[in-house]
Design a protein around this motif. Structure first.
Motif: not given
Ligand SMILES: [Mo]
Ligand SMILES: Nc1nc2c(c(=O)[nH]1)N[C@H]1C(S)=C(S)[C@@H](COP(=O)(O)O)O[C@H]1N2
Length: 421
Positions: A65-67, A138-141, A233-235, A254-256
């Motif tokens: 989870t990324v939250e 997947t989280c890009n990070n 994932g961030f999209k 936000t991820y920018a």
């Molecule tokens: Mo992410």
């Protein structure tokens, strides 16, 4: 972050048959009652159950989870959840014009005018337009995937068309519930062209309400989240409540912030799932892993066993000079995992034959593939073991896009020692 060990637990059902065939089961530390008839042994072995319950899809509660949010938006008491639209019965989605760069909308959906889309409205759209597709999250990070899901939702364009946009529309901004605190807000965006039209073979962007056949939990982003099939994932914004249609030409994700590439398609890359740290000479060495299949598909997964005292080639950042050898990409599983009711796919999954329930192509793009290999006759010594993918354009990981902030895909390296018997 999803740990590789739990992935391996799901995975061993899949690869065990392969490893048995390769005669490597002893080396896995799996106990068989006899070394004779493999199939009979499988029936006796408690691990055989895992074979039957193959877990290609990840259970919702086993996802990484990324939250963000204090408190997390789904952890409020029920009354508050109802008040803020975080239950299915009270959820509302606005589709409104950006006041700073307004498109012409004939029928904006807003809470103020009591026209926002509610759960019943979404389910009505779903009767006609619902789609289901597999997608790896997947989280890009992140170092590896968070989980593999079968997502269900209504194409975002069907929601946007309800607002009757007419002109001057270039981008879609969208937002999750954030405790009405701007600092907690998570947002992403897409070009409107991507939302209205899918390149051939691609899935639509969806307003998603189910994962693996069940309504989304709050932790997985429910009642409703965005799912963008080809993106990191961030999209895929969770707790979706507000869509702002804009004529602005730029991304406001936000991820920018944080130096991320907000236009990145998922990449193809391999990771290890299981590999022994030490083996005795003469024992076969079973290795398993996963690959994320990105926009350029997946042709091969390879490994390279480099003796620790063998120097690396000069100016070879991406190890292209290694003695890479092929592993086996595993066929589609026979059953699809405990993540799904009865381990069965629901009907009408995009990319699957309606009759047989089997995928029309394999491996699937923006999804998971498993691989395995058994090394034999490895001389005693210390080694560096690496894995990499070759995509369908014949390009070896981490190329063609080696930069971390568009999705981490560096070549993984682990140590292996073969001891003298
Ligand atoms: Mo992410
Ligand atoms: N509202 C909201 N949505 C969000 C996030 C968030 O913090 N808040 N994190 C994003 C990021 S960075 C990732 S990688 C994915 C992870 O999805 P998961 O937690 O369901 O695995 O959710 C995305 N959606």
């Amino acid at each position: 972050m999803r740990d590789l060990e739990s992935l391996w637990m799901e995975h061993q059902g899949l690869t065990r048959r392969y490893l048995l065939r390769m005669g490597a089961i002893g080396a896995m530390g799996l106990v068989l009652r006899s070394s004779g008839d493999v199939l009979a042994d499988e029936k006796l072995d408690p691990l055989a159950d895992a074979v039957a319950k193959l877990e290609y899809f990840t259970r919702a509660d086993a996802f990484g989870t990324v939250e963000r949010g204090t408190p997390l938006p789904y952890s409020h008491p029920l009354e508050k959840l109802q008040e803020v639209g975080m239950t299915r019965e009270t959820w509302k989605l606005e589709v409104v014009a950006d006041p700073d760069a307004p498109p012409k909308l004939d029928a904006p959906l807003s809470k103020e005018s009591k026209t926002a889309l509610d759960w019943d409205g979404l389910m009505k759209l779903a009767e006609k337009h619902a789609v289901r597709f597999p997608k790896i999250m997947t989280c890009n990070n992140g170092g590896g995937p968070l989980g593999m899901g079968l997502w269900e939702g209504v194409p975002l364009r069907n929601v946007i068309w309800l607002a009757k946009p007419v002109s001057d529309l270039r981008r879609v901004f969208y937002y999750g519930y954030h405790n009405d605190d701007l600092r907690q807000r998570f947002q992403s965006s897409l070009p409107v062209g991507r939302v209205l039209e899918d390149p051939p073979g691609e899935h639509p962007v969806i307003v998603c309400y189910k994962l693996n056949g069940e309504f989304l939990s709050g932790k997985r982003g429910g009642p409703v989240r965005m799912v963008v099939p080809e993106a990191y994932g961030f999209k895929s914004v969770k707790w979706l409540q507000r869509i702002v249609l804009t004529n602005a030409p730029y991304a406001n994700d936000t991820y920018a912030n944080g130096n991320n590439d907000v236009d990145s398609w998922m990449k193809t890359f391999a990771r290890f799932i299981s590999h022994p740290a030490t083996v005795t000479a003469g024992q076969p060495i079973p290795i398993t892993g996963l690959a994320q299949v990105g926009i350029s598909g997946l042709k091969k997964v390879q490994y390279w066993l480099q003796p620790a005292d063998q120097p690396l080639a000069a100016d070879d950042t991406y190890f292209t000079q290694g003695a890479w050898k092929d592993t086996e990409i595993l066929a589609p599983p026979k059953t699809w995992g405990s993540g799904l009711p009865d381990g069965k796919l629901p009907p009408q999954v995009r990319g699957f034959h309606p009759e047989t329930g089997q995928p029309q192509t394999w491996p699937l793009r923006y999804a998971l593939a498993h691989w395995a290999v058994v090394l034999k006759d490895v001389a005693p010594g210390k080694y560096q073991l690496r894995c990499r993918t070759i995509d369908a354009n014949d390009i070896a990981q981490p190329m063609p896009r080696p930069f971390a902030k568009s999705g981490r895909n560096s070549i993984q390296q682990v140590e292996l020692e073969v001891k003298t018997a």
